[in-house]
Design an enzyme around this catalytic site. Structure first.
Site, PDB file in Angstrom:
ATOM      1  N   MET A   1       7.914   4.791   5.981  1.00 35.95           N
ATOM      2  CA  MET A   1       8.179   3.416   5.541  1.00 35.95           C
ATOM      3  C   MET A   1       9.490   3.324   4.773  1.00 35.95           C
ATOM      4  O   MET A   1      10.207   2.326   4.870  1.00 35.95           O
ATOM      5  CB  MET A   1       7.022   2.888   4.699  1.00 35.95           C
ATOM      6  CG  MET A   1       5.719   2.771   5.474  1.00 35.95           C
ATOM      7  SD  MET A   1       5.865   1.921   7.064  1.00 35.95           S
ATOM      8  CE  MET A   1       6.438   0.321   6.549  1.00 35.95           C
ATOM      9  N   GLU A   2       9.819   4.369   4.034  1.00 31.28           N
ATOM     10  CA  GLU A   2      11.081   4.378   3.286  1.00 31.28           C
ATOM     11  C   GLU A   2      12.268   4.412   4.240  1.00 31.28           C
ATOM     12  O   GLU A   2      13.269   3.711   4.031  1.00 31.28           O
ATOM     13  CB  GLU A   2      11.103   5.573   2.321  1.00 31.28           C
ATOM     14  CG  GLU A   2      10.183   5.409   1.124  1.00 31.28           C
ATOM     15  CD  GLU A   2       8.683   5.495   1.411  1.00 31.28           C
ATOM     16  OE1 GLU A   2       7.896   5.100   0.532  1.00 31.28           O
ATOM     17  OE2 GLU A   2       8.285   5.948   2.517  1.00 31.28           O
TER      18      GLU A   2
ATOM     19  N   MET B   1       0.795  -1.219   0.000  1.00 32.43           N
ATOM     20  CA  MET B   1       0.000   0.000   0.000  1.00 32.43           C
ATOM     21  C   MET B   1       0.838   1.284   0.000  1.00 32.43           C
ATOM     22  O   MET B   1       0.296   2.385   0.116  1.00 32.43           O
ATOM     23  CB  MET B   1      -0.955   0.029   1.193  1.00 32.43           C
ATOM     24  CG  MET B   1      -1.954  -1.107   1.168  1.00 32.43           C
ATOM     25  SD  MET B   1      -2.895  -1.143  -0.369  1.00 32.43           S
ATOM     26  CE  MET B   1      -3.043  -2.905  -0.575  1.00 32.43           C
ATOM     27  N   CYS B   2       2.144   1.164  -0.127  1.00 34.81           N
ATOM     28  CA  CYS B   2       3.002   2.352  -0.199  1.00 34.81           C
ATOM     29  C   CYS B   2       2.937   2.955  -1.600  1.00 34.81           C
ATOM     30  O   CYS B   2       2.937   2.238  -2.592  1.00 34.81           O
ATOM     31  CB  CYS B   2       4.449   1.995   0.132  1.00 34.81           C
ATOM     32  SG  CYS B   2       4.738   1.724   1.864  1.00 34.81           S
ATOM     33  N   HIS B   3       2.911   4.269  -1.636  1.00 36.81           N
ATOM     34  CA  HIS B   3       2.911   4.972  -2.917  1.00 36.81           C
ATOM     35  C   HIS B   3       4.322   5.013  -3.493  1.00 36.81           C
ATOM     36  O   HIS B   3       5.288   5.187  -2.739  1.00 36.81           O
ATOM     37  CB  HIS B   3       2.428   6.421  -2.730  1.00 36.81           C
ATOM     38  CG  HIS B   3       0.994   6.525  -2.354  1.00 36.81           C
ATOM     39  ND1 HIS B   3       0.558   6.392  -1.049  1.00 36.81           N
ATOM     40  CD2 HIS B   3      -0.110   6.753  -3.102  1.00 36.81           C
ATOM     41  CE1 HIS B   3      -0.750   6.542  -1.022  1.00 36.81           C
ATOM     42  NE2 HIS B   3      -1.184   6.754  -2.251  1.00 36.81           N
TER      43      HIS B   3
ATOM     44  N   ASP C   1      24.047 -10.522   5.889  1.00 40.74           N
ATOM     45  CA  ASP C   1      24.390 -11.346   4.730  1.00 40.74           C
ATOM     46  C   ASP C   1      25.894 -11.385   4.488  1.00 40.74           C
ATOM     47  O   ASP C   1      26.462 -12.446   4.225  1.00 40.74           O
ATOM     48  CB  ASP C   1      23.676 -10.830   3.484  1.00 40.74           C
ATOM     49  CG  ASP C   1      24.050 -11.636   2.254  1.00 40.74           C
ATOM     50  OD1 ASP C   1      23.864 -12.880   2.267  1.00 40.74           O
ATOM     51  OD2 ASP C   1      24.535 -11.033   1.280  1.00 40.74           O
TER      52      ASP C   1
END
Length: 163
Positions: free
Chosen positions: A113-114, A75-77, A128
């Site tokens: 969110m970014e 749902m992120c733009h 990693d």
């Protein structure tokens, strides 16, 4: 409690329509911690990890992740970010690397969110690149530290609520 903006009146998931929202300058800062054995941190800091420069690789991965957040979180733009930074704060005493990201934009929607995605992917990249030396590394404390802009204004996490 505010209603959920990503659910319509029928309970269906939807992307929020930001068309009518006024663009403003928005920013977000997020952080997280990677905990490891002292020898692993020493190898990172002295550029002894065989896969290469761990922190610079993690920085690039974090920046790339911030730019691709809408590809990962449904749902992120998709956003045209104007700034992304990923910084590292190693602490040899605790065997940790704190990661901090900051993201800025002039847009109709925020960049929390970014910033969180940048920290998460930078942390996973460290894991990693070093997992062959230290499989017991942990990634924790990923959280939003601050956000500014938009209708809800400014948020700053209280130090007492930090994980």
């Amino acid at each position: 409690m505010p209603s959920f903006t990503h659910i319509d009146k029928n309970g269906n998931v939807r992307m929020v329509d930001v068309t009518e929202k006024k663009p403003t300058e928005r920013s977000a800062i997020a952080s997280g911690v990677v905990c490891m054995k002292p020898d692993t941190l020493n190898m990172i800091m002295n550029h002894k990890v065989k896969k290469g420069n761990v922190l610079e690789t993690a920085r690039i991965a974090g920046i790339m992740a911030a730019k691709k957040t809408s590809d990962l979180i449904p749902m992120c733009h998709p956003l045209n970010l104007t700034h992304v930074a990923v910084d590292f704060y190693p602490d040899e005493t605790s065997g940790t690397i704190k990661i901090e990201s900051s993201v800025r934009i002039f847009s109709q929607t925020g960049v929390e969110m970014e910033a969180l995605t940048a920290v998460s992917i930078a942390a996973l990249t460290i894991y990693d690149m070093c997992k062959s030396y230290d499989k017991e590394m942990t990634i924790s404390e990923i959280c939003l530290i601050e956000k500014q802009g938009g209708k809800s204004g400014k948020f700053t996490r209280e130090k007492s609520t930090l994980p």
